[in-house]
Design an enzyme around this catalytic site. Structure first.
Site, PDB file in Angstrom:
ATOM      1  N   SER A 225       0.833  -1.206   0.000  1.00  9.76           N
ATOM      2  CA  SER A 225       0.000   0.000   0.000  1.00  9.76           C
ATOM      3  C   SER A 225       0.866   1.254   0.000  1.00  9.76           C
ATOM      4  O   SER A 225       2.020   1.232   0.438  1.00  9.76           O
ATOM      5  CB  SER A 225      -0.949  -0.002   1.205  1.00  9.76           C
ATOM      6  OG  SER A 225      -0.217   0.152   2.401  1.00  9.76           O
ATOM      7  N   GLY A 227      -0.672   4.734   0.739  1.00 10.54           N
ATOM      8  CA  GLY A 227      -1.553   5.840   1.101  1.00 10.54           C
ATOM      9  C   GLY A 227      -2.501   6.230  -0.011  1.00 10.54           C
ATOM     10  O   GLY A 227      -3.131   5.368  -0.643  1.00 10.54           O
ATOM     11  N   ALA A 228      -2.589   7.539  -0.285  1.00  9.09           N
ATOM     12  CA  ALA A 228      -3.522   8.042  -1.296  1.00  9.09           C
ATOM     13  C   ALA A 228      -3.177   7.545  -2.699  1.00  9.09           C
ATOM     14  O   ALA A 228      -4.018   7.598  -3.602  1.00  9.09           O
ATOM     15  CB  ALA A 228      -3.534   9.560  -1.267  1.00  9.09           C
ATOM     16  N   GLU A 229      -1.945   7.077  -2.899  1.00 10.29           N
ATOM     17  CA  GLU A 229      -1.563   6.570  -4.235  1.00 10.29           C
ATOM     18  C   GLU A 229      -2.100   5.169  -4.482  1.00 10.29           C
ATOM     19  O   GLU A 229      -1.949   4.622  -5.573  1.00 10.29           O
ATOM     20  CB  GLU A 229      -0.046   6.599  -4.388  1.00 10.29           C
ATOM     21  CG  GLU A 229       0.487   8.017  -4.497  1.00 10.29           C
ATOM     22  CD  GLU A 229       1.992   8.038  -4.641  1.00 10.29           C
ATOM     23  OE1 GLU A 229       2.545   7.207  -5.379  1.00 10.29           O
ATOM     24  OE2 GLU A 229       2.601   8.894  -3.976  1.00 10.29           O
ATOM     25  N   GLY A 230      -2.674   4.568  -3.446  1.00 17.18           N
ATOM     26  CA  GLY A 230      -3.363   3.297  -3.660  1.00 17.18           C
ATOM     27  C   GLY A 230      -2.546   2.084  -3.283  1.00 17.18           C
ATOM     28  O   GLY A 230      -1.558   2.169  -2.580  1.00 17.18           O
ATOM     29  N   GLY A 256      -4.535   1.347   7.263  1.00 19.63           N
ATOM     30  CA  GLY A 256      -3.966   0.055   6.877  1.00 19.63           C
ATOM     31  C   GLY A 256      -4.740  -1.109   7.494  1.00 19.63           C
ATOM     32  O   GLY A 256      -4.976  -2.128   6.839  1.00 19.63           O
ATOM     33  N   ASP A 257      -5.124  -0.966   8.748  1.00 20.14           N
ATOM     34  CA  ASP A 257      -5.860  -2.040   9.438  1.00 20.14           C
ATOM     35  C   ASP A 257      -7.239  -2.233   8.801  1.00 20.14           C
ATOM     36  O   ASP A 257      -7.707  -3.356   8.606  1.00 20.14           O
ATOM     37  CB  ASP A 257      -6.032  -1.707  10.928  1.00 20.14           C
ATOM     38  CG  ASP A 257      -4.719  -1.305  11.568  1.00 20.14           C
ATOM     39  OD1 ASP A 257      -3.676  -1.794  11.093  1.00 20.14           O
ATOM     40  OD2 ASP A 257      -4.732  -0.498  12.509  1.00 20.14           O
TER      41      ASP A 257
HETATM   42  N1  LIG Z   1      -4.989  10.122   2.017  1.00 24.55           N
HETATM   43  C1  LIG Z   1      -5.698   9.042   1.675  1.00 24.55           C
HETATM   44  N2  LIG Z   1      -6.761   9.167   0.836  1.00 24.55           N
HETATM   45  C2  LIG Z   1      -7.501   8.086   0.458  1.00 24.55           C
HETATM   46  N3  LIG Z   1      -7.216   6.834   0.872  1.00 24.55           N
HETATM   47  C3  LIG Z   1      -6.177   6.649   1.696  1.00 24.55           C
HETATM   48  C4  LIG Z   1      -5.359   7.737   2.139  1.00 24.55           C
HETATM   49  N4  LIG Z   1      -4.396   7.227   2.949  1.00 24.55           N
HETATM   50  C5  LIG Z   1      -4.613   5.893   2.997  1.00 24.55           C
HETATM   51  N5  LIG Z   1      -5.669   5.540   2.242  1.00 24.55           N
HETATM   52  C6  LIG Z   1      -6.205   4.191   2.016  1.00 24.55           C
HETATM   53  O1  LIG Z   1      -5.739   3.339   3.051  1.00 24.55           O
HETATM   54  C7  LIG Z   1      -4.939   2.279   2.509  1.00 24.55           C
HETATM   55  C8  LIG Z   1      -3.809   1.975   3.462  1.00 24.55           C
HETATM   56  O2  LIG Z   1      -3.074   3.171   3.662  1.00 24.55           O
HETATM   57  P1  LIG Z   1      -1.508   3.185   3.919  1.00 24.55           P
HETATM   58  O3  LIG Z   1      -0.774   2.775   2.698  1.00 24.55           O
HETATM   59  O4  LIG Z   1      -1.190   4.536   4.472  1.00 24.55           O
HETATM   60  O5  LIG Z   1      -1.334   2.012   4.965  1.00 24.55           O
HETATM   61  P2  LIG Z   1      -0.534   1.972   6.313  1.00 24.55           P
HETATM   62  O6  LIG Z   1       0.692   2.811   6.231  1.00 24.55           O
HETATM   63  O7  LIG Z   1      -0.402   0.549   6.668  1.00 24.55           O
HETATM   64  O8  LIG Z   1      -1.596   2.639   7.267  1.00 24.55           O
HETATM   65  P3  LIG Z   1      -1.523   2.869   8.838  1.00 24.55           P
HETATM   66  O9  LIG Z   1      -1.403   4.354   8.961  1.00 24.55           O
HETATM   67  O10 LIG Z   1      -2.834   2.328   9.314  1.00 24.55           O
HETATM   68  O11 LIG Z   1      -0.344   2.121   9.372  1.00 24.55           O
HETATM   69  C9  LIG Z   1      -4.498   2.773   1.147  1.00 24.55           C
HETATM   70  O12 LIG Z   1      -4.248   1.681   0.287  1.00 24.55           O
HETATM   71  C10 LIG Z   1      -5.699   3.611   0.710  1.00 24.55           C
HETATM   72  O13 LIG Z   1      -6.705   2.774   0.163  1.00 24.55           O
HETATM   73  O1  LIG Z   2       3.470   0.271  17.263  1.00 26.67           O
HETATM   74  P1  LIG Z   2       2.734  -0.595  16.260  1.00 26.67           P
HETATM   75  O2  LIG Z   2       2.273  -1.878  16.883  1.00 26.67           O
HETATM   76  O3  LIG Z   2       3.465  -0.741  14.979  1.00 26.67           O
HETATM   77  O4  LIG Z   2       1.425   0.230  15.849  1.00 26.67           O
HETATM   78  C1  LIG Z   2       0.457   0.511  16.807  1.00 26.67           C
HETATM   79  C2  LIG Z   2      -0.568   1.452  16.236  1.00 26.67           C
HETATM   80  O5  LIG Z   2       0.009   2.685  15.787  1.00 26.67           O
HETATM   81  O6  LIG Z   2      -1.170   0.824  15.115  1.00 26.67           O
HETATM   82  C3  LIG Z   2      -2.559   1.150  15.060  1.00 26.67           C
HETATM   83  C4  LIG Z   2      -2.856   1.815  13.762  1.00 26.67           C
HETATM   84  O7  LIG Z   2      -2.514   1.016  12.686  1.00 26.67           O
HETATM   85  C5  LIG Z   2      -2.840   1.998  16.274  1.00 26.67           C
HETATM   86  O8  LIG Z   2      -4.083   1.668  16.828  1.00 26.67           O
HETATM   87  C6  LIG Z   2      -1.705   1.706  17.211  1.00 26.67           C
HETATM   88  O9  LIG Z   2      -1.418   2.734  18.138  1.00 26.67           O
END
Ligand SMILES: Nc1ncnc2c1ncn2[C@@H]1O[C@H](COP(=O)(O)OP(=O)(O)OP(=O)(O)O)[C@@H](O)[C@H]1O
Ligand SMILES: O=P(O)(O)OC[C@@]1(O)O[C@H](CO)[C@@H](O)[C@@H]1O
Length: 323
Positions: A225, A227-230, A256-257
């Protein structure tokens, strides 16, 4: 609906602050604050339960402050198989500014020892060998202090040996260990995977190549993944790219979750790959509009799905995706 076991080895109480702008070194006065039982596996469980699945949560919880977790599990209808250990579960601060920037301050977590790990393995064995075993297992989040990479690998091998499809979402050295364990599914973001890939993954072709490598290494569902890039998805049936709809991102913490839960929802329901990926992507985009996980009952969720773009990246035949 399916049965899923969600494991969070290092859960957290998330303390989410909304601020106009964070000023370092000053007294900041947020416009709102919210404390919620969380951690990656707990967040995945929340989404799956709201989608109607029967979910058991497990991992390690501090016995001194487990009340908010027990309450949330009761409210959400989650079966609680967390192992209690002495101490307090960490509190993670999430500082969301008006402009969309989010600063995470994640504590290390409670120390775990070999006895705790064995108790967890015994607890999970009981779940896996029950009359109604889970149809998927998720291990999500970081490792608590005291849980070595060897201990983590032992746990993953044990879960894999059960034959139940295992999905892992973690970061750092634990991600490399998880990749080596060949789970059924994995979803790092582009930064988390860069170390394993040996390169920055700042373009779609680079992410696609990394997802293909992950798949070829023996991971049935490789997702990367950005973020917004998909997100990119490679499995035995082909490769896809999803671009989320444009939304105002105010809090990306659970994106992400939510995405992982959305993918599992589609796969467990045997939806076709396009429908599965569209749903998960739209739901994760919904999540970034507010604090917490995505809500499939949002009034405009159909529109979010319609504005999610799915592109097939290869010519192979599409069949129903399986877990
Ligand atoms: N700014 C955004 N606009 C639209 N969709 C988003 C955006 N940010 C994240 N997403 C959606 O959420 C999915 C997961 O985001 P991201 O790649 O940031 O995962 P991550 O880093 O694992 O997230 P997390 O912050 O939960 O750890 C993306 O594939 C997208 O579908
Ligand atoms: O420190 P970790 O275990 O990598 O991430 C924990 C965490 O940031 O992940 C969730 C969001 O994805 C939050 O609920 C939580 O605080």
């Amino acid at each position: 609906m399916a049965r899923v076991l969600c494991i969070t080895l290092n859960p957290a109480l998330d303390l989410a602050f909304n601020l106009d702008a964070l000023v370092l070194g000053s007294v900041n006065r947020p416009t709102s604050a919210q404390l919620e039982a969380a951690g990656k596996g707990v967040n995945v469980a929340r989404v799956l339960a709201e989608l109607g699945h029967s979910v058991t949560v497990s991992g390690f919880l501090g016995s001194e402050n487990d009340a908010p977790f027990a309450l949330a599990f009761k409210q959400l209808g989650l079966a609680d198989a967390f192992v209690r250990v002495p101490g307090s579960t960490r509190i993670n601060a999430k500082l969301a500014e008006q402009g969309g920037r989010v600063t995470d301050i994640n504590g290390p977590g409670m120390p775990i020892n070999a006895t705790h790990l064995q108790t967890l393995i015994d607890t999970l064995d009981a779940e896996l060998s029950s009359a109604m075993p889970p149809q998927a297992v998720v291990v999500a989040g970081s490792l608590p202090p005291g849980l070595s990479l060897d201990g983590f690998c032992q746990l993953l091998e044990h879960l894999n040996a059960s034959g139940v499809p295992l999905w892992v979402d973690t970061s750092g050295p634990a991600l490399n260990a998880a990749i080596d364990a060949h789970p059924a599914g994995i979803k790092p973001n582009e930064n988390e995977l860069a170390d394993w890939a040996g390169d920055t993954l700042d373009t779609t072709p680079a992410r696609l190549a990394a997802a293909k490598r992950l798949h070829q290494s023996g991971i049935a569902h490789a997702l990367v993944s950005a973020g917004a890039e998909g997100v990119l998805w490679v499995n035995a049936q082909g490769a896809w790219h999803a671009t989320p709809p444009k939304v105002t991102a105010t809090n990306t913490v659970c994106a992400g979750d939510t995405f992982v839960a959305g993918m599992l929802h589609g796969l467990l329901n045997q939806h076709d790959p396009e429908r599965t990926l569209r749903f998960a992507t739209a739901l994760s985009a919904e999540a970034v509009r507010h604090v917490g996980v995505g809500n499939a009952n949002a009034a405009d969720f159909d529109s979010l799905q319609q504005h999610t773009r799915i592109r097939r990246l290869d010519d192979s035949i599409t069949e129903g995706a399986t877990l």
